[in-house]
Design a protein around this motif. Sequence first.
Motif: not given
Length: 221
Positions: A21-22, A67-73, A75-77, A98-101
């Motif tokens: 799915a990713v 490759d998750l570039s230009n995916c309108s993210l 937050s991290l999925p 942000a990239l949470p710990d």
Amino acid sequence: MGGFVLLLLLLGLPGAARGAAVCGLCPGPPRNSSIVARFCASRAGTESEGRCCRERGAHPERLLGLDLSNCSLRSLPRGLAEATAVVVLDLTENPLTALPDGSFLGFTLLQRLAVPLVLECPGGSSAWQEVTTSGSSRLCQGQSNPCNSSGELAWPCPENAACAPDGPGLVQCLCDSPFHGYKCLREGTFPVLLFCGILGAVTLSLSLLLWGTQRRKAKTP
């Protein structure tokens, strides 16, 4: 009976099928400008599946790049946790703040990570051998082994345990043989048969409960 079969299928579902799915979080193949596309093009025996780069002919859960570039993210999925085997990951051109710990816990094979310029490399610059910037992106290359650093670990491993990398700037403590259990205090062989027996009994009980529930629903007029 259908519920019982479904539960068995879910329990036996390989990681690749769940992790597929990713690869479809964004439409299309890896973008030509992505570090993932360049990595796959330079490596023989690879193929694209959605936004993923896989090793052709290998076990289906073996991902090399995502490759998750230009995916309108913003937050991290959540599905990112299914891609811990990737070597290359592109998160550029997303409005991430942000990239949470712990976001990359288990990403021990990750060697090239591209993030928006406004973000720092996960774990800090010390967690990577080289950090460069280009345009609106930051490239983090080559994970450093925090267990081999001269600095003191935030959580020193207990006695009978050894430090091991667990992602950028992250570590885990693995029990030395033959120790196991809480803080590696138990010595001897891990009770595999007992563990499997309990797990099997619980699985069977849940399966029978689900099967019985569906039978009652089927008999209800």
